[in-house]
Design a protein around this motif. Structure first.
Motif, PDB file in Angstrom:
ATOM      1  N   PHE A 105       4.400  -0.387   6.342  1.00 26.19           N
ATOM      2  CA  PHE A 105       5.589   0.383   6.719  1.00 26.19           C
ATOM      3  C   PHE A 105       5.515   0.730   8.203  1.00 26.19           C
ATOM      4  O   PHE A 105       4.435   1.041   8.725  1.00 26.19           O
ATOM      5  CB  PHE A 105       5.683   1.681   5.914  1.00 26.19           C
TER       6      PHE A 105
ATOM      7  N   LEU B 227       6.934   7.934   1.979  1.00 25.34           N
ATOM      8  CA  LEU B 227       5.644   7.291   1.732  1.00 25.34           C
ATOM      9  C   LEU B 227       4.866   8.026   0.649  1.00 25.34           C
ATOM     10  O   LEU B 227       4.195   7.398  -0.174  1.00 25.34           O
ATOM     11  CB  LEU B 227       4.836   7.234   3.024  1.00 25.34           C
TER      12      LEU B 227
ATOM     13  N   THR C  90      -5.161   4.103   2.042  1.00 25.40           N
ATOM     14  CA  THR C  90      -4.066   4.226   3.011  1.00 25.40           C
ATOM     15  C   THR C  90      -4.638   4.169   4.420  1.00 25.40           C
ATOM     16  O   THR C  90      -5.749   4.654   4.680  1.00 25.40           O
ATOM     17  CB  THR C  90      -3.301   5.547   2.820  1.00 25.40           C
TER      18      THR C  90
END
Length: 250
Positions: A22, A33, A52
């Motif tokens: 993203f 998110l 992440t």
């Protein structure tokens, strides 16, 4: 510079790490998110292996991400959240062959011994949790319970020891770690590894003949299911396995 926010996991079916990438243009995307991460956890399970990452790159391309950090090289970028989730969910379920490969990294086996150990791992986990260790059906063959994917993979070995996935049992990390990681990625992966290890401690040193003696006892699931005249072998039902093995002693 462009900020990339990346979700990463693994796809064993594709044989690679996978990512959702993203572009973070402002703080407003953070809530979106977070919702996406919550969706992944909800769909795939709280123990899902997901990481992440936030990284600065020269532009919006994945190539620029890889140039900024070589850690991301070789990662397959998935185009949408739905596909990303479906790939992860597919690998949250195990096949018998996944268990077999882990056993082979720890124990020298013929196909006959391997079949019995995979079956007993299944039976122990089922009795402890009420859940199936893997998705394969289990059939009653002449020499005992048989797991379909394991039979198809190793039937060519006959009565010979299986060398594939085995290596040197005394120094076998190169074989054990990938097989173990595959199981750990699955739903309740840690619990499954612990259960498999307990089963191998009980049965791993027994010979194939001794294991056949266990699976062929009177009133065992195999004994109740196997029919000599069957052409298309009968499936051993989960309830039959659970009801018998929860009382089993060796």
């Amino acid at each position: 510079m462009v900020t990339h926010f990346i979700f990463m996991s693994s796809s064993y079916s594709l044989g690679t790490r996978i990512a959702l990438d993203f572009i973070v243009e402002d703080a407003s995307i953070q809530e979106e998110l977070k919702k996406d991460l919550d969706t992944i956890i909800y769909e795939c399970g709280r123990d899902v292996s997901i990481s992440t990452h936030m990284i600065q790159a020269d532009n919006e391309t994945w190539e620029s991400v890889c140039n900024s950090d070589h850690f991301f090289k070789g990662v397959k970028v998935i185009e949408d959240l739905e596909t990303f989730i479906s790939l992860i969910k597919k690998d949250r379920k195990l096949l018998g062959i996944d268990i077999a490969k882990y056993i082979l990294s720890k124990v020298k086996c013929t196909q006959l011994k391997l079949q019995k150990l995979v079956y007993l791992c299944f039976a122990d986990y089922l009795c402890d949790t009420g859940k199936a260790l893997f998705t394969d059906k289990i059939y009653a063959f002449k020499y005992g319970p048989v797991i379909d994917t394991v039979y198809k993979k190793y039937k060519e070995y006959g009565y010979e020891a299986i060398e594939e996935e085995t290596g040197n049992i005394d120094s076998n990390d190169v074989f054990e770690m990938p097989a173990k990681s595959r199981i750990l990625f699955a739903e309740d992966g840690t619990g499954k590894i612990i259960s498999i290890e307990k089963t191998l401690q009980k049965y791993g040193e027994l010979t194939a003949s001794e294991l056949v003696g266990i699976t062929h006892k009177p009133n065992s699931p195999w004994n109740k299911t196997y029919k000599n005249e069957d052409v298309t072998f009968s499936q051993i039902e989960l309830d039959t396995i659970k009801e018998y093995h929860k009382y089993e002693l060796i």
